[in-house]
Design a protein around this motif. Structure first.
Motif, mmCIF file in Angstrom:
data_model
loop_
_atom_site.group_PDB
_atom_site.id
_atom_site.type_symbol
_atom_site.label_atom_id
_atom_site.label_comp_id
_atom_site.label_asym_id
_atom_site.label_seq_id
_atom_site.Cartn_x
_atom_site.Cartn_y
_atom_site.Cartn_z
ATOM 1 N N CYS A 89 46.422 69.725 -9.681
ATOM 2 C CA CYS A 89 45.786 68.434 -9.795
ATOM 3 C C CYS A 89 46.171 67.665 -8.541
ATOM 4 N N SER A 90 45.264 66.892 -8.032
ATOM 5 C CA SER A 90 45.539 66.049 -6.876
ATOM 6 C C SER A 90 45.680 64.600 -7.335
ATOM 7 N N THR A 91 46.831 64.012 -7.036
ATOM 8 C CA THR A 91 47.089 62.616 -7.375
ATOM 9 C C THR A 91 46.974 61.767 -6.118
ATOM 10 N N VAL A 92 46.187 60.700 -6.202
ATOM 11 C CA VAL A 92 45.957 59.836 -5.046
ATOM 12 C C VAL A 92 46.495 58.449 -5.342
ATOM 13 N N VAL A 93 47.400 57.983 -4.492
ATOM 14 C CA VAL A 93 47.885 56.604 -4.548
ATOM 15 C C VAL A 93 47.632 55.978 -3.189
ATOM 16 N N ALA A 94 47.629 54.661 -3.137
ATOM 17 C CA ALA A 94 47.358 53.984 -1.869
ATOM 18 C C ALA A 94 48.214 52.739 -1.740
ATOM 19 N N ALA A 95 48.521 52.411 -0.508
ATOM 20 C CA ALA A 95 49.128 51.124 -0.180
ATOM 21 C C ALA A 95 48.005 50.235 0.340
ATOM 22 N N ILE A 96 47.634 49.228 -0.440
ATOM 23 C CA ILE A 96 46.464 48.393 -0.169
ATOM 24 C C ILE A 96 46.921 47.042 0.376
ATOM 25 N N PRO A 97 46.304 46.550 1.453
ATOM 26 C CA PRO A 97 46.701 45.230 1.971
ATOM 27 C C PRO A 97 46.228 44.099 1.063
ATOM 28 N N ILE A 98 47.195 43.290 0.635
ATOM 29 C CA ILE A 98 46.916 42.098 -0.161
ATOM 30 C C ILE A 98 47.695 40.951 0.477
ATOM 31 N N GLY A 99 47.001 39.938 0.978
ATOM 32 C CA GLY A 99 47.709 38.870 1.689
ATOM 33 C C GLY A 99 48.364 39.434 2.928
ATOM 34 N N ASN A 100 49.680 39.223 3.064
ATOM 35 C CA ASN A 100 50.439 39.752 4.198
ATOM 36 C C ASN A 100 51.421 40.831 3.768
ATOM 37 N N SER A 101 51.044 41.593 2.766
ATOM 38 C CA SER A 101 51.898 42.685 2.310
ATOM 39 C C SER A 101 51.026 43.806 1.756
ATOM 40 N N PHE A 102 51.659 44.936 1.473
ATOM 41 C CA PHE A 102 50.961 46.071 0.874
ATOM 42 C C PHE A 102 51.328 46.156 -0.605
ATOM 43 N N ARG A 103 50.379 46.625 -1.404
ATOM 44 C CA ARG A 103 50.613 46.825 -2.832
ATOM 45 C C ARG A 103 50.264 48.261 -3.181
ATOM 46 N N LYS A 104 51.137 48.907 -3.949
ATOM 47 C CA LYS A 104 50.856 50.276 -4.389
ATOM 48 C C LYS A 104 49.779 50.256 -5.471
ATOM 49 N N LEU A 105 48.795 51.142 -5.331
ATOM 50 C CA LEU A 105 47.691 51.214 -6.278
ATOM 51 C C LEU A 105 47.426 52.668 -6.640
ATOM 52 N N GLU A 106 47.369 52.958 -7.943
ATOM 53 C CA GLU A 106 47.039 54.299 -8.409
ATOM 54 C C GLU A 106 45.522 54.462 -8.366
ATOM 55 N N ILE A 107 45.045 55.351 -7.510
ATOM 56 C CA ILE A 107 43.605 55.596 -7.428
ATOM 57 C C ILE A 107 43.167 56.541 -8.546
#
Length: 292
Positions: free
Chosen positions: A113-131
């Motif tokens: 299985c392939s798990t995809v997560v991302a660090a998404i820019p929100i404001g002036n920081s990154f937020r971890k997001l489970e894709i």
């Protein structure tokens, strides 16, 4: 729902705009070399440090830096030793202030299985997001903006169809399209601009469904019905699937649960079984959200 409507409104304004995605997507392997790997693109620097998880697997820590943003650390999913990870750097939305970083980890094995997560820019920081997690290889390149609305399109498949009406090999999973917007995942599979993906899938699934020499064809018939439901052709697809489906006593049928699952299982006595392909295929696409 408000976020989704806002997404559609802004996407309509951006539609047909030309978006230059300066992205990078590559495999990261360590092997016997435990030194950190550094990737850079569009001002983003990602440093990945492998860490032994147990004798069979390794995890990793990713450090993300971008000028003007708070640095971020992400602990990545353990993967079998010797398997590569995929790392992508690029914008997932035209309105974002900075590129995002995508990490894909493959669990190994024949089917998963392939798990995809991302660090998404929100404001002036990154937020971890489970894709999400999908069967198989997953992404092979950085998601592209295929409909020109200013947002990268994650094109994968709906794994909820696997094993439902056939073996894994006989299962046909319809396309699934997701975007990332303002730090949230938005499912756009039902939107008309992606109809061509489903039309292409339907053509192939219809051929497989009509192959009466294959007793495992009901997976293709189920995928075909769901895909056609997206285009408003449900009844015609149901009629075709009724005529073509395999009806032997050994056919595979899904089941439903009267209550919520507990630890991924339906509690004893709460499962409802279907008696025929026809009854199951009328319920299943609606259950999966293909009938609006």
């Amino acid at each position: 729902m408000l976020l989704y409507m806002e997404y559609l409104a802004i996407s309509a304004v951006l539609l047909f705009s030309t978006v230059a995605w300066a992205d990078k997507f590559e495999k990261v392997e360590f092997g016997g070399n435990r030194s950190p790997k550094v990737l850079t693109n569009s001002g983003v620097e990602v440093t990945i440090q492998p860490q032994v998880n147990d004798e069979y697997s390794e995890k990793a820590i990713a450090a993300i830096r971008y000028v003007g943003f708070e640095p971020m650390l992400i602990e990545l999913e353990p993967i079998p030793i010797g398997y590569p990870r995929s790392v992508g750097i690029g914008k997932v939305s035209q309105i974002d202030k900075a590129p995002a970083v995508i990490f894909q980890s493959f669990s190994g094995g024949a089917h998963c299985c392939s798990t995809v997560v991302a660090a998404i820019p929100i404001g002036n920081s990154f937020r971890k997001l489970e894709i999400g997690t999908w069967d198989g290889e997953g992404l092979v390149a950085f998601p592209r903006d295929i409909d020109g609305d200013g947002n990268a399109d994650f094109i994968l498949q709906d794994d909820g169809f696997n094993y439902a009406f056939s073996s894994y090999a006989g299962s046909w999973a319809p396309p699934q399209v997701k975007n990332v917007y303002r730090g949230q995942v938005v499912d756009l599979s039902a939107q008309p601009q992606f109809r061509n993906l489903f039309d292409d899938f339907s053509r192939k699934a219809r051929v497989a469904c009509s192959d009466k020499s294959n007793t495992d064809r009901n997976g293709a018939c189920a995928g075909y019905v769901a895909s056609e439901a997206r285009a408003g052709r449900l009844e015609a697809a149901l009629k075709f699937a009724h005529e073509m489906s395999y009806r032997g006593n050994d056919q595979t049928l899904p089941s439903k649960c009267k209550v919520d699952y507990v630890n991924s299982r339906c509690p004893a006595g709460q499962e409802i079984s279907f008696g025929s392909f026809d009854s199951a295929i009328r319920w299943f696409p609606n259950e999966k959200g293909y009938i609006q």
